[in-house]
Scaffold this motif. Structure first.
Motif, PDB file in Angstrom:
ATOM      1  N   LYS A  19       0.143   2.606  17.241  1.00 41.48           N
ATOM      2  CA  LYS A  19       1.121   1.614  16.805  1.00 41.48           C
ATOM      3  C   LYS A  19       0.946   1.362  15.312  1.00 41.48           C
ATOM      4  CE  LYS A  19       2.842  -3.112  17.357  1.00 41.48           C
ATOM      5  NZ  LYS A  19       2.754  -4.374  18.114  1.00 41.48           N
ATOM      6  N   VAL A  20       2.046   1.512  14.576  1.00 42.32           N
ATOM      7  CA  VAL A  20       2.032   1.169  13.162  1.00 42.32           C
ATOM      8  C   VAL A  20       2.296  -0.331  13.059  1.00 42.32           C
ATOM      9  CG1 VAL A  20       3.131   1.493  10.923  1.00 42.32           C
ATOM     10  CG2 VAL A  20       2.761   3.458  12.429  1.00 42.32           C
ATOM     11  N   ALA A  21       1.246  -1.089  12.787  1.00 46.64           N
ATOM     12  CA  ALA A  21       1.374  -2.547  12.791  1.00 46.64           C
ATOM     13  C   ALA A  21       2.021  -3.068  11.518  1.00 46.64           C
ATOM     14  CB  ALA A  21       0.003  -3.191  12.973  1.00 46.64           C
ATOM     15  N   LYS A  22       1.697  -2.435  10.376  1.00 50.33           N
ATOM     16  CA  LYS A  22       2.214  -2.945   9.118  1.00 50.33           C
ATOM     17  C   LYS A  22       2.098  -1.892   8.030  1.00 50.33           C
ATOM     18  CE  LYS A  22       1.788  -6.953   6.013  1.00 50.33           C
ATOM     19  NZ  LYS A  22       1.034  -8.202   5.725  1.00 50.33           N
ATOM     20  N   PHE A  23       3.065  -1.876   7.134  1.00 47.77           N
ATOM     21  CA  PHE A  23       3.008  -1.007   5.958  1.00 47.77           C
ATOM     22  C   PHE A  23       2.671  -1.866   4.746  1.00 47.77           C
ATOM     23  CE2 PHE A  23       5.111   0.774   2.189  1.00 47.77           C
ATOM     24  CZ  PHE A  23       4.444   1.986   2.108  1.00 47.77           C
ATOM     25  N   ILE A  24       1.678  -1.421   3.948  1.00 38.87           N
ATOM     26  CA  ILE A  24       1.241  -2.160   2.763  1.00 38.87           C
ATOM     27  C   ILE A  24       1.573  -1.318   1.529  1.00 38.87           C
ATOM     28  CG2 ILE A  24      -0.693  -3.298   1.606  1.00 38.87           C
ATOM     29  CD1 ILE A  24      -2.123  -3.379   4.295  1.00 38.87           C
ATOM     30  N   PRO A  25       2.505  -1.750   0.687  1.00 39.79           N
ATOM     31  CA  PRO A  25       2.878  -0.950  -0.496  1.00 39.79           C
ATOM     32  C   PRO A  25       1.733  -0.785  -1.500  1.00 39.79           C
ATOM     33  CG  PRO A  25       4.554  -2.610  -0.016  1.00 39.79           C
ATOM     34  CD  PRO A  25       3.362  -2.944   0.827  1.00 39.79           C
ATOM     35  N   ASP A  26       0.957  -1.854  -1.731  1.00 42.36           N
ATOM     36  CA  ASP A  26      -0.098  -1.812  -2.752  1.00 42.36           C
ATOM     37  C   ASP A  26      -1.381  -2.370  -2.144  1.00 42.36           C
ATOM     38  OD1 ASP A  26      -1.512  -1.598  -5.070  1.00 42.36           O
ATOM     39  OD2 ASP A  26      -0.369  -3.104  -6.201  1.00 42.36           O
ATOM     40  N   TYR A  27      -2.166  -1.458  -1.514  1.00 42.14           N
ATOM     41  CA  TYR A  27      -3.335  -1.886  -0.759  1.00 42.14           C
ATOM     42  C   TYR A  27      -4.522  -2.132  -1.684  1.00 42.14           C
ATOM     43  CZ  TYR A  27      -7.299  -1.724   2.443  1.00 42.14           C
ATOM     44  OH  TYR A  27      -8.457  -2.004   3.128  1.00 42.14           O
ATOM     45  N   ASP A  28      -5.159  -3.285  -1.451  1.00 36.68           N
ATOM     46  CA  ASP A  28      -6.402  -3.630  -2.138  1.00 36.68           C
ATOM     47  C   ASP A  28      -7.255  -4.362  -1.120  1.00 36.68           C
ATOM     48  OD1 ASP A  28      -8.470  -4.842  -3.608  1.00 36.68           O
ATOM     49  OD2 ASP A  28      -7.235  -4.978  -5.412  1.00 36.68           O
ATOM     50  N   PRO A  29      -8.465  -3.858  -0.814  1.00 34.78           N
ATOM     51  CA  PRO A  29      -9.305  -4.498   0.214  1.00 34.78           C
ATOM     52  C   PRO A  29      -9.536  -5.982  -0.021  1.00 34.78           C
ATOM     53  CG  PRO A  29     -10.213  -2.371  -0.426  1.00 34.78           C
ATOM     54  CD  PRO A  29      -9.094  -2.656  -1.377  1.00 34.78           C
ATOM     55  N   GLN A  30      -9.502  -6.399  -1.304  1.00 33.76           N
ATOM     56  CA  GLN A  30      -9.731  -7.814  -1.592  1.00 33.76           C
ATOM     57  C   GLN A  30      -8.589  -8.700  -1.076  1.00 33.76           C
ATOM     58  OE1 GLN A  30     -10.465  -8.364  -5.762  1.00 33.76           O
ATOM     59  NE2 GLN A  30     -12.336  -7.121  -5.773  1.00 33.76           N
ATOM     60  N   TYR A  31      -7.430  -8.097  -0.865  1.00 37.54           N
ATOM     61  CA  TYR A  31      -6.266  -8.845  -0.378  1.00 37.54           C
ATOM     62  C   TYR A  31      -6.078  -8.707   1.138  1.00 37.54           C
ATOM     63  CZ  TYR A  31      -4.779  -9.612  -5.211  1.00 37.54           C
ATOM     64  OH  TYR A  31      -4.704  -9.995  -6.528  1.00 37.54           O
ATOM     65  N   ASN A  36       5.023  -3.313  -5.492  1.00 40.83           N
ATOM     66  CA  ASN A  36       5.175  -1.934  -5.965  1.00 40.83           C
ATOM     67  C   ASN A  36       4.302  -0.976  -5.155  1.00 40.83           C
ATOM     68  OD1 ASN A  36       6.827  -2.874  -8.139  1.00 40.83           O
ATOM     69  ND2 ASN A  36       4.951  -3.502  -9.218  1.00 40.83           N
ATOM     70  N   PRO A  37       4.780   0.253  -4.898  1.00 45.69           N
ATOM     71  CA  PRO A  37       4.017   1.223  -4.080  1.00 45.69           C
ATOM     72  C   PRO A  37       2.919   1.920  -4.881  1.00 45.69           C
ATOM     73  CG  PRO A  37       6.119   2.168  -4.722  1.00 45.69           C
ATOM     74  CD  PRO A  37       6.113   0.768  -5.258  1.00 45.69           C
ATOM     75  N   ASN A  38       1.966   1.137  -5.387  1.00 48.18           N
ATOM     76  CA  ASN A  38       0.893   1.714  -6.198  1.00 48.18           C
ATOM     77  C   ASN A  38      -0.185   2.379  -5.356  1.00 48.18           C
ATOM     78  OD1 ASN A  38       2.146   0.721  -8.570  1.00 48.18           O
ATOM     79  ND2 ASN A  38       1.156  -1.288  -8.297  1.00 48.18           N
ATOM     80  N   ASN A  39      -0.425   1.826  -4.180  1.00 47.41           N
ATOM     81  CA  ASN A  39      -1.480   2.359  -3.325  1.00 47.41           C
ATOM     82  C   ASN A  39      -1.076   2.175  -1.867  1.00 47.41           C
ATOM     83  OD1 ASN A  39      -3.955   3.452  -2.577  1.00 47.41           O
ATOM     84  ND2 ASN A  39      -5.036   1.490  -2.695  1.00 47.41           N
ATOM     85  N   PRO A  40      -0.078   2.938  -1.382  1.00 53.16           N
ATOM     86  CA  PRO A  40       0.457   2.732  -0.028  1.00 53.16           C
ATOM     87  C   PRO A  40      -0.605   2.937   1.045  1.00 53.16           C
ATOM     88  CG  PRO A  40       1.869   4.190  -1.320  1.00 53.16           C
ATOM     89  CD  PRO A  40       0.585   4.045  -2.079  1.00 53.16           C
ATOM     90  N   ALA A  41      -0.544   2.082   2.049  1.00 49.44           N
ATOM     91  CA  ALA A  41      -1.462   2.178   3.179  1.00 49.44           C
ATOM     92  C   ALA A  41      -0.767   1.674   4.434  1.00 49.44           C
ATOM     93  CB  ALA A  41      -2.733   1.388   2.912  1.00 49.44           C
ATOM     94  N   VAL A  42      -1.364   2.006   5.585  1.00 49.95           N
ATOM     95  CA  VAL A  42      -0.784   1.635   6.872  1.00 49.95           C
ATOM     96  C   VAL A  42      -1.843   0.927   7.713  1.00 49.95           C
ATOM     97  CG1 VAL A  42       0.208   2.484   9.033  1.00 49.95           C
ATOM     98  CG2 VAL A  42       0.857   3.541   6.855  1.00 49.95           C
ATOM     99  N   MET A  91      -8.488  -0.770  15.524  1.00 48.15           N
ATOM    100  CA  MET A  91      -7.506  -1.191  14.534  1.00 48.15           C
ATOM    101  C   MET A  91      -8.125  -1.040  13.155  1.00 48.15           C
ATOM    102  SD  MET A  91      -5.259  -4.709  14.434  1.00 48.15           S
ATOM    103  CE  MET A  91      -3.809  -4.847  13.395  1.00 48.15           C
ATOM    104  N   ASP A  92      -7.355  -0.447  12.229  1.00 46.18           N
ATOM    105  CA  ASP A  92      -7.916  -0.191  10.908  1.00 46.18           C
ATOM    106  C   ASP A  92      -6.783   0.018   9.910  1.00 46.18           C
ATOM    107  OD1 ASP A  92      -9.751   0.164   8.923  1.00 46.18           O
ATOM    108  OD2 ASP A  92     -10.895   1.745   9.961  1.00 46.18           O
ATOM    109  N   VAL A  93      -7.181   0.311   8.656  1.00 41.44           N
ATOM    110  CA  VAL A  93      -6.222   0.589   7.590  1.00 41.44           C
ATOM    111  C   VAL A  93      -6.462   1.995   7.085  1.00 41.44           C
ATOM    112  CG1 VAL A  93      -5.383  -0.089   5.310  1.00 41.44           C
ATOM    113  CG2 VAL A  93      -6.178  -1.844   6.901  1.00 41.44           C
ATOM    114  N   ALA A  94      -5.381   2.753   6.916  1.00 43.84           N
ATOM    115  CA  ALA A  94      -5.484   4.125   6.397  1.00 43.84           C
ATOM    116  C   ALA A  94      -4.548   4.280   5.212  1.00 43.84           C
ATOM    117  CB  ALA A  94      -5.131   5.134   7.487  1.00 43.84           C
ATOM    118  N   LYS A  95      -5.120   4.787   4.091  1.00 42.99           N
ATOM    119  CA  LYS A  95      -4.277   5.063   2.940  1.00 42.99           C
ATOM    120  C   LYS A  95      -3.455   6.326   3.207  1.00 42.99           C
ATOM    121  CE  LYS A  95      -7.563   3.159  -0.424  1.00 42.99           C
ATOM    122  NZ  LYS A  95      -8.369   3.458  -1.652  1.00 42.99           N
ATOM    123  N   LEU A  96      -2.331   6.442   2.521  1.00 46.22           N
ATOM    124  CA  LEU A  96      -1.507   7.640   2.647  1.00 46.22           C
ATOM    125  C   LEU A  96      -2.284   8.857   2.150  1.00 46.22           C
ATOM    126  CD1 LEU A  96       1.075   6.198   3.573  1.00 46.22           C
ATOM    127  CD2 LEU A  96       2.304   7.428   1.801  1.00 46.22           C
TER     128      LEU A  96
END
Length: 453
Positions: free
Chosen positions: A311-323, A331-337, A350-355
């Motif tokens: 399941k794709v829970a959420k798309f993050i255009p600009d991923y930063d672990p601090q956020y 802005n799509p600077n660092n896309p992640a899912v 459940m986890d986060v994966a960068k493109l």
């Protein structure tokens, strides 16, 4: 002592039905025709309506379901019954008010009226009669007179149609309720989110009913766009729609808020908008077999050969672990899912994966490679055959209220008698509305009579 014999033609306040005896039927009739009941119901409905506006609307249709509850409809039913029975009870009195003014009264009745005067003039009874009738007719009164034992009794009225104002207003409300019932029984209020470029069938609309499937047609969303304000807030949004019926493009229209598309009694309103992100990638199994996967934000897809699902829970255009799972910027600077792995209905990871960054899941290798953002338009779809009836009721309501305020019923009575060769004119009048204007008119009429001294 002379009895105060009122005229048979009632003023508006005299049209209220009186208690006509006992019995269960009469008791029910009196209950529903009570003005106190009507006022009580209006207050209750007003209060609960205010409370209803504080409730959250249905997220799919935008409707306040609070107003569709059985008890709220019961309140409307009670108010409708009250207005209907009041209208029926008043109808006979209204017809009587249309009759010529009655002359069966006496001097005592005239002298006890709020507006009353006596004039003694050098004239015959017939001369005074002609003067008074001329003055009354000059002010638009309908005049009726009779002679009894050397006395002349004059009854005059005007504005008799004004008493129909409240009756028409009551009927208007009943018509509006009937229109609402027709719309509720034979219409529907649905909703659909449609992507740009997507063609949907009327049958896909959530909440559709009371439409024969043979009458379904397709709608294509050719384009969607948002007009923004300088501060970045949306000013307006538009959808370019094409209606396709039986394979033919029959109608094109750009809709916006308060400017819907209408076809075959179905209305498409611009209601909301949003974005959906399509996600694609690959999944490589233990055996080395690579499968293409494609889904969207919020979507679920099976991982082939594993018994697990993704399941794709959420798309993050600009991923930063601090956020965390919030995007650092739009802005799509660092896309992640943000993804979740399910085994049946149970979430196991459940986890986060960068493109373009492989991750090990479910005994294989998952890699998200592409994304595409598409806008969707939220359309409220309605069918309401009761709308013409509601508009008829609104027109009647405006007419009834206008009639009540513009035309005021006024009545004047007079007795002319002879006293030592002079005419004695006892004159009186009454009204229920705009009493100051009536007083001025009454004094002018009396002044006209006194000028013949």
């Amino acid at each position: 002592m002379a009895k105060k014999k009122q005229n048979a033609e009632p003023m508006e306040e005299e049209l209220i039905p009186k208690d006509e005896g006992g019995g269960i039927v009469n008791a029910i009739w009196r209950f529903f025709s009570s003005m106190k009941l009507g006022i009580f119901l209006l207050i209750i409905i007003a209060v609960v309506s205010i409370v209803g506006t504080l409730m959250e609307p249905d997220p799919n249709t935008g409707e306040y379901m609070y107003y569709r509850t059985v008890w709220f409809r019961f309140l409307l039913f009670m108010l409708t019954m009250n207005l209907f029975i009041c209208s029926v009870a008043r109808f006979k009195g209204l017809l009587k008010a249309m009759e010529p003014p009655k002359t069966d009264f006496n001097e005592g009745f005239v002298k006890k009226l709020k507006y009353a005067a006596t004039a003694k003039i050098k004239s015959t009874v017939s001369g005074a009669e002609n003067t008074l009738e001329s003055a009354l007719k000059g002010h638009g009164y309908r005049v009726n007179s009779k002679r009894v034992d050397e006395k002349v009794f004059i009854a005059a009225d005007k504005g008799r149609f004004g008493v129909w104002g409240s009756f028409i207003s009551h009927i208007a409300f009943i018509v509006i309720v009937i229109g609402a019932i027709i719309g509720n029984l034979y219409g529907f209020n649905g909703f659909i989110n449609a992507l740009e470029g997507e063609t949907f069938n009327l049958g896909d609309v959530q909440g559709i009913k009371n439409v024969d499937p043979s009458d379904y047609f397709d709608v294509r969303v050719d384009d969607f766009r948002v007009e923004m304000r300088p501060n970045g807030m949306p000013k307006d949004y538009f959808s370019d729609l094409t209606v396709i019926d039986d394979g033919d493009e029959v109608l094109k229209k750009t809709i916006e808020v308060n400017d819907p598309l209408k076809y075959k009694g179905i209305v498409f309103y611009q209601s909301s908008y949003g974005q959906v992100t399509d996600i694609s990638g690959t999944f490589k199994t233990k055996s080395g077999e690579t499968q293409e996967i494609s889904t969207y934000e919020g979507g679920v897809v099976a991982l082939p050969g594993t018994g697990f699902s993704l399941k794709v829970a959420k798309f993050i255009p600009d991923y930063d672990p601090q956020y965390g799972t919030e995007s650092k910027s739009p802005n799509p600077n660092n896309p992640a899912v943000v993804y979740a792995i399910f085994q049946g209905q149970q979430s196991v990871a459940m986890d986060v994966a960068k493109l373009n960054t492989p991750v090990e899941v479910a005994g294989g290798t998952l890699e998200f490679t592409k994304y595409a953002v598409r806008e969707y338009t939220g359309l409220q779809v309605k069918k309401d055959p009761g709308v013409p009836v509601v508009w008829l009721g609104c027109g009647l309501l405006v007419f009834g209220v206008t009639l009540s305020f513009v035309i005021q019923q006024r009545k004047i009575w007079a007795v002319i008698s002879d006293e030592a060769g002079k005419a004695i004119v006892d004159i009186g009048g009454m009204t229920l509305k705009n009493k100051l204007a009536f007083e001025r008119e009454f004094n002018r009429i009396v002044g006209t009579v006194k000028e013949n001294k």
